[in-house]
Design an enzyme around this catalytic site. Sequence first.
Site, PDB file in Angstrom:
ATOM      1  N   ALA A  70       0.833  -1.207   0.000  1.00  0.00           N
ATOM      2  CA  ALA A  70       0.000   0.000   0.000  1.00  0.00           C
ATOM      3  C   ALA A  70       0.870   1.261   0.000  1.00  0.00           C
ATOM      4  O   ALA A  70       0.547   2.252  -0.673  1.00  0.00           O
ATOM      5  CB  ALA A  70      -0.933  -0.008   1.206  1.00  0.00           C
ATOM      6  N   ASP A  79      -0.320  -9.197  -3.149  1.00  0.00           N
ATOM      7  CA  ASP A  79      -0.507  -7.989  -2.332  1.00  0.00           C
ATOM      8  C   ASP A  79      -0.552  -6.735  -3.201  1.00  0.00           C
ATOM      9  O   ASP A  79      -1.488  -5.940  -3.110  1.00  0.00           O
ATOM     10  CB  ASP A  79       0.642  -7.842  -1.315  1.00  0.00           C
ATOM     11  CG  ASP A  79       0.463  -8.740  -0.107  1.00  0.00           C
ATOM     12  OD1 ASP A  79      -0.306  -9.715  -0.200  1.00  0.00           O
ATOM     13  OD2 ASP A  79       1.089  -8.466   0.938  1.00  0.00           O
TER      14      ASP A  79
HETATM   15  O1  PMV Z   1       1.853 -11.325   4.973  1.00  0.00           O
HETATM   16  P1  PMV Z   1       1.540 -10.743   3.654  1.00  0.00           P
HETATM   17  O2  PMV Z   1       0.411  -9.814   3.690  1.00  0.00           O
HETATM   18  O3  PMV Z   1       2.727 -10.155   2.990  1.00  0.00           O
HETATM   19  O4  PMV Z   1       1.009 -11.934   2.740  1.00  0.00           O
HETATM   20  C1  PMV Z   1       1.892 -12.907   2.324  1.00  0.00           C
HETATM   21  C2  PMV Z   1       1.203 -13.882   1.445  1.00  0.00           C
HETATM   22  C3  PMV Z   1       2.090 -15.057   1.041  1.00  0.00           C
HETATM   23  O5  PMV Z   1       1.289 -15.899   0.216  1.00  0.00           O
HETATM   24  C4  PMV Z   1       2.518 -15.837   2.268  1.00  0.00           C
HETATM   25  C5  PMV Z   1       3.325 -14.606   0.297  1.00  0.00           C
HETATM   26  C6  PMV Z   1       3.067 -14.112  -1.102  1.00  0.00           C
HETATM   27  O6  PMV Z   1       3.990 -13.541  -1.692  1.00  0.00           O
HETATM   28  O7  PMV Z   1       1.973 -14.330  -1.662  1.00  0.00           O
END
Ligand code: PMV
Length: 312
Positions: free
Chosen positions: A109, A150
Site C-alpha cells: 500500500a 498484495d
Molecule cells: O503477509 P503478507 O500480507 O505479505 O502476505 C503474504 C502472502 C504469502 O502468500 C505468504 C506470500 C506471497 O507472496 O503471496
Amino acid sequence: MTIAQAPGKVILFGEHAVVYGRPAIAIPVQQVCATAEISQLPNAPSGQVFIQADDIALVKWLHEMNPDHPLARIINLTLQEIDISNFLPLKVKITSSIPIAAGLGSSAAISVSIARALTQHLGRPLSPEQVSSLAFEVEKLHHGTPSGIDNTVVAYNRPVYFVRGNPPECFSIGAPFTLLIADSGQASPTSIAVSKVRQQWESDPEGCEQLFDSIGEIADHARGLIKAGKISQLGPLMNKNQECLDALGVSSDLLDRLIQTALQAGAFGAKLSGAGLGGNMIALVNADCAADVQSALARAGATRRIRTEAKT
Ligand code: PMV
C-alpha cells in the site's frame, strides 16, 4: 499538493500456496490505508526529492538514501517509468494506518500510494496494472519470491482472484459479507514464514504439494461461492484452509487461540490471513454475532480488531 491513498488488504484464501502457483483470493480493506502527499519544495535544486515518513522516523533526501530502501526504490522506479528527471523539487510525505508486518499489505500500500501520488503530481498518471508492477518490484525486497497478490489487490482496489504469472481477475461479490480482522500483536515478517514453508517443501515436496493442491481447490470453490453470493458456505472452507496452513507450520498458538475463540463465539469460519506465524486472523460473521465475536477476540488478546464489509 497531490494526495493518493491505497487500502490495506486481507487474503481470504490461498496464502503460501499462491507462491507455488495455486490460486488465491484477496480483498481490499478500506478501514486502513497508506497516504502519500506530494508538495513543492521551495529553495532546492530541480529534480530533488525530500522524503518524510514520520511513522519510521525517516526524514531524508532521496539521493542520500540507500537505493535498496523500499521508499527510495519505489520513487526511483516510478520516476524511471514516466521518464521524468527534470521537475521542480518535491517533498513526499508518507503516513499509514496499516500495521506493519501483520499480513495487511502495508508495504504494497505504501508503494502504491507513492507511485500514484507522484505520477499524478507530475501529470503522468499510470494504470493499476503499471502501478502494481512497480510495487511488485519493491515487494521483492521484502521477500525474494513474492507471488504478487498484495500489490495486485492493493493497486486494483477490488476483490481479486490471483494466479501467479497470469493477469489478475477482478470479480464481483454476489452478496456483501462481514469479516472481523483481529491482530495477534505478534509482528511477523513475511520473509520468515515464506522461508519456513520453503524449508518444509524442500524436506517434504510431496506432502506440501498436496497441501497446496487442497488450498488451491478451496480457493477455486470459494470464488464460485463468493460470486454467487452463497456466503453461508464460505465458513467451512475457511476452516479447511486454516487446517492446511496449520499443517504447513505457519499458524501460532496465539492465532489458534483467536481462531477457536471466534468460532466458539459464533463466527462461521476463521483462519489466519497473510504470512502467519503472527499477524492477523480473519473471522466470517454476520450482524447477529459480530459484536459477541469482536469482544471475545478482545478478551482473548487480539490487540486490534477491524470490522470490514467485503463488497464489489
Ligand atoms: O503477509 P503478507 O500480507 O505479505 O502476505 C503474504 C502472502 C504469502 O502468500 C505468504 C506470500 C506471497 O507472496 O503471496
